[in-house]
Design an enzyme around this catalytic site. Structure first.
Site, mmCIF file in Angstrom:
data_model
loop_
_atom_site.group_PDB
_atom_site.id
_atom_site.type_symbol
_atom_site.label_atom_id
_atom_site.label_comp_id
_atom_site.label_asym_id
_atom_site.label_seq_id
_atom_site.Cartn_x
_atom_site.Cartn_y
_atom_site.Cartn_z
ATOM 1 N N ASP A 304 -6.207 7.947 -3.972
ATOM 2 C CA ASP A 304 -6.595 7.747 -2.569
ATOM 3 C C ASP A 304 -6.159 6.369 -2.147
ATOM 4 O O ASP A 304 -6.936 5.424 -2.212
ATOM 5 C CB ASP A 304 -8.115 7.939 -2.459
ATOM 6 C CG ASP A 304 -8.613 7.855 -1.043
ATOM 7 O OD1 ASP A 304 -7.788 7.924 -0.118
ATOM 8 O OD2 ASP A 304 -9.834 7.732 -0.850
ATOM 9 N N GLU A 338 -6.522 2.640 6.412
ATOM 10 C CA GLU A 338 -7.096 3.945 6.747
ATOM 11 C C GLU A 338 -8.586 3.930 6.496
ATOM 12 O O GLU A 338 -9.375 4.368 7.314
ATOM 13 C CB GLU A 338 -6.434 5.044 5.901
ATOM 14 C CG GLU A 338 -6.813 6.469 6.301
ATOM 15 C CD GLU A 338 -7.989 7.055 5.508
ATOM 16 O OE1 GLU A 338 -8.413 8.168 5.809
ATOM 17 O OE2 GLU A 338 -8.490 6.387 4.564
ATOM 18 N N GLU A 339 -8.971 3.412 5.307
ATOM 19 C CA GLU A 339 -10.337 3.643 4.813
ATOM 20 C C GLU A 339 -11.425 3.134 5.752
ATOM 21 O O GLU A 339 -12.448 3.772 5.922
ATOM 22 C CB GLU A 339 -10.510 3.010 3.422
ATOM 23 C CG GLU A 339 -9.658 3.653 2.332
ATOM 24 C CD GLU A 339 -10.091 5.076 1.984
ATOM 25 O OE1 GLU A 339 -10.983 5.616 2.646
ATOM 26 O OE2 GLU A 339 -9.500 5.654 1.054
ATOM 27 N N ASP A 366 -3.147 13.122 1.466
ATOM 28 C CA ASP A 366 -4.222 12.192 1.085
ATOM 29 C C ASP A 366 -5.324 12.953 0.352
ATOM 30 O O ASP A 366 -6.505 12.695 0.537
ATOM 31 C CB ASP A 366 -4.753 11.502 2.356
ATOM 32 C CG ASP A 366 -5.742 10.385 2.053
ATOM 33 O OD1 ASP A 366 -5.794 9.938 0.889
ATOM 34 O OD2 ASP A 366 -6.471 9.975 2.977
ATOM 35 N N HIS A 438 -13.130 7.527 -4.281
ATOM 36 C CA HIS A 438 -13.932 6.354 -3.910
ATOM 37 C C HIS A 438 -14.771 5.810 -5.069
ATOM 38 O O HIS A 438 -15.817 5.213 -4.844
ATOM 39 C CB HIS A 438 -14.856 6.657 -2.711
ATOM 40 C CG HIS A 438 -14.135 6.920 -1.427
ATOM 41 N ND1 HIS A 438 -14.784 7.095 -0.238
ATOM 42 C CD2 HIS A 438 -12.811 7.034 -1.146
ATOM 43 C CE1 HIS A 438 -13.896 7.310 0.726
ATOM 44 N NE2 HIS A 438 -12.690 7.285 0.190
#
Lengths: 482, 482
Positions: A304, A338-339, A366, A438
């Protein structure tokens, strides 16, 4: 790229098998009648791209170059949170390496948020004391110095919180919501802090969004609204959420102490990185392919979305290395942020708005590359037929034979929505992806070099055909051949 | 024990199935001829215990009491390192709860080492900086204030270290030894610090001993010798050992900074906990069953060895609750300080030396209860035949049908070896056990209530028969019946 082949490739027969499968793409001569060998005229238009597809697949599947490059990225720079030095160093490296690959590359500056985790700690004070693994949620406020100490109130849903709202005041609300799907469960990460704060809670703890791991907390962004004062929010492991729920059922609610140094610094400079393999005949028309280069600050951002970036990058490198230069431009975009902001995606829209009509397809992956690999596509029915034709004729031989209902990723969404542009992505099995998502365990070991190589081959063949075919994908109603 | 049934039990059909299996123990009436129903006279002696075995199994398999008690122990007290307050509080709780179970219980004081982890941190400074998950090894010395910063030297074996000994001076030696079996790989944890120090290294890092997890370090004891100055020693995740090896292969060896506050405090008071269900006819003869009640300071010591303790404890409770009181005494021993000292095991030997001849069997399980469950046994061939008979007739119906070659555990070993006493244990599948072993993920979730219940039924039936049969197990050469 180092010359070292990943041991998994050396040990297995997969690479030769992949080459065999690949050669099947081009095995049958095109029928003399103009009928395709499948017996239908529907796919005749795509038959003509077999030789190029074989050449691309041969390049993509021959070694573990993509895995090696992903390992180099993640080993050298580790996590790449927006605003961090690691991310900027990684962008520098990518810029230099893309140039060495012979691609024209430039930076497009974007200001990004800078959230800093700081020191953080969660203790169960009673019964205890002992530390519990935790990760503050991205964007969370910190606690006052000395932390927050309060009794836990464990609830299993927003509804349960409403029913017990009177008990929430002054307590730390713990959402012990078992993982079902990401889309469903992530709602608690996004708005759990708001709901808990509304009920008067002093902090919010979340059962991590993902399958039960190895007492593994999962971070990710949380939200606040202006009408409710923000409270600190953190994820705990599934095991500890269950433990706190058991203690409460036994009439022994836990007393917790949460200490978080999280804080937001001023926005800082970052950049999208854009590289192109310019089109042969219609360079102004664009097939864009990308991923997000930033990651959370735990793990090394391999799934990710390091792998999405490297696969996109390899698509350009492999097509070029195969001696192919399609009619339209292939544009690689490594998006920043992005996150926790999507500033890269919006920055691309702001800068390239004049090119809205020039993008014929946008690709972003993704979701990892765990087998079985599939594609997702969003676009007109006629465009979908083209993608399905490419899949059936050129991709099924390398094991990708399904085109699902929704393509694309968060970074390309602002642009694609503004321009009505078809979007495509490659995806894999989701349970494994969300097991590592994550977490500190988002590392390159999770990914098999063969799967990455197949993802490169798949997207390179699709990108090539869409960039080369005479019609634009979006108005490709005619069944033309070259 | 709370009345709450673990959700997994409610969801599954396993409990009724277990009861069906259990009733199969007693299904066939004993043949009138004196031949057993298996057609052999060999097992006739054990046939007579069928009714008691059924009664025991019915008690053990009817609910999730054992799992619930393990959850209560591990939720309330968490990790139980020797010298910690948690361990002593857990011993207090167990003493009180055993008394409430109607067993006579007493403490046997033992002085235990007190190693304290302190704050610890490992950073990769270059390329970096970023933190790497780590766990100091038990017994390790700490670093000087400010930590140790040095370049990594990654080696894959002791031999490789010998070959590169000239490069080791002043560096942090990283043993990147892939996990094969525990027995083989743990050698690096035990003597890696000594070997690295001999070569002049300033610290030792170990690829964790266990299958690759979720970037999960495994702690465990390390050793020093008087002739070599001790250096700090810590475990890192398998993923990071591989990463450091890749960096070195790329000609970019990592610079690391290790900071450990580990230190040894003076020995402190702890205790073995001994509870008995006194024998009906020969109370001086003893079947001892135990586990180690201490654990490492990460996880909650559920597998290692909370479950071994609770299973042993439940053996006495279930036999008593079934209204059975065998000929000999059943003695439960919850040993202190297995993990970093074995003081409990040696303390038991010192205190009970006069009873060496009175122990007919010692049981300790310290390997989890992951299916398929098996037993291990060490003893004379004639004693083994008895255990095999019990297994075939009374345990196979509940799914435990194999008696492996080595029984027992570390705590009972000093006593059993001194007395030549047979030893027995229950064990399970080892890969899962060693995946969680000595990690933060050693929690009660790993264990299925059905497996724990089956382990209790198994050891209770064995314990009962051995405590009840007329001959002593160790001299059980005759084929008597009651």
């Amino acid at each position: 790229v180092t010359p070292v082949i990943h041991p998994r490739l050396l040990r297995s027969a997969a690479l030769p098998l992949a080459l065999l499968a690949m050669s099947a793409i081009g095995a049958s001569p095109a029928p003399a009648t103009g009928q395709s060998r499948t017996g239908s005229t529907r796919e005749a238009w795509v038959d003509v791209y077999r030789p190029e597809a074989v050449s691309i697949a041969e390049r993509a599947l021959r070694d573990s170059a993509a895995w090696q490059r992903l390992a180099e990225l993640t080993d050298t720079f580790g996590p790449r949170l927006s605003g961090s030095r690691n991310l900027e160093l990684a962008i520098d490296w990518a810029e230099a390496t893309l140039a060495r690959d012979g691609l024209s590359v430039h930076r497009e500056p974007v200001m990004v948020p800078r959230w800093v985790r700081g020191e953080e700690r969660l203790e169960i004070v009673s019964p205890g004391p002992r530390a519990l693994p935790m990760l503050g949620l991205g964007g969370s406020v910190g606690t006052p110095d000395g932390g927050i100490e309060a009794e836990a109130l464990v609830v299993e849903s927003f509804d349960a919180l409403e029913r017990r709202a009177a008990e929430a005041r002054g307590r730390i609300v713990v959402f012990d919501v078992p993982y079902t799907s990401y889309g469903e469960t992530v709602q608690y990460r996004i708005s759990g802090a708001i709901r808990a704060a509304r009920a008067g809670a002093v902090a919010m703890l979340l059962r991590s969004v993902g399958p039960v791991g190895m007492r593994t907390p999962h971070t990710g962004a949380t939200s606040y609204v202006e009408t409710v004062a923000p409270i600190p929010a953190a994820a705990i492991a599934a095991e500890d959420a269950s433990m706190l729920a058991r203690l409460q059922r036994r009439g022994m609610p836990a007393r917790l102490r949460l200490s978080m140094g999280a804080h937001q610094l001023p926005d800082t400079a970052s950049a999208n990185l854009v590289a192109e393999w310019r089109g042969r005949e219609r360079p102004e028309e664009i097939v864009a392919i990308g991923g997000h280069f930033d990651s959370w600050d735990v793990g090394t951002g391999a799934l990710d979305d390091g792998v999405g970036c490297i696969v996109a990058w390899e698509v350009l490198r492999v097509i070029k290395a195969a001696g192919l230069r399609p009619r339209r431009t292939l544009r690689l975009v490594l998006f920043t942020n992005e996150e926790n902001g999507l500033r890269g995606g919006y920055g691309y829209l702001a800068r390239h708005r004049a090119e809205l009509g020039a993008h014929v397809l946008m690709i972003e992956s993704d979701l990892g590359v765990f087998p079985p690999l599939t594609m997702g596509f969003s676009g007109s029915p006629t465009a979908r037929i083209r993608i399905e034709d490419i899949t059936r004729v050129l991709l099924a031989p390398i094991g990708v034979d399904r085109v699902g209902g929704a393509g694309g990723g968060a970074d390309i969404a602002p642009f694609a929505e503004a321009g009505g542009i078809p979007t495509l992505s490659i995806a894999g099995e989701m349970t494994r992806y969300f097991t590592y998502h994550h977490t500190a365990a988002d590392t390159v070991e999770r990914l098999d070099p063969r799967d990455i190589a197949r993802a490169v081959a798949t997207l390179a063949i699709v990108s090539y055909v869409v960039a080369e075919m005479p019609e634009r994908l979006s108005d490709a109603t005619a069944r033309s051949t070259r």
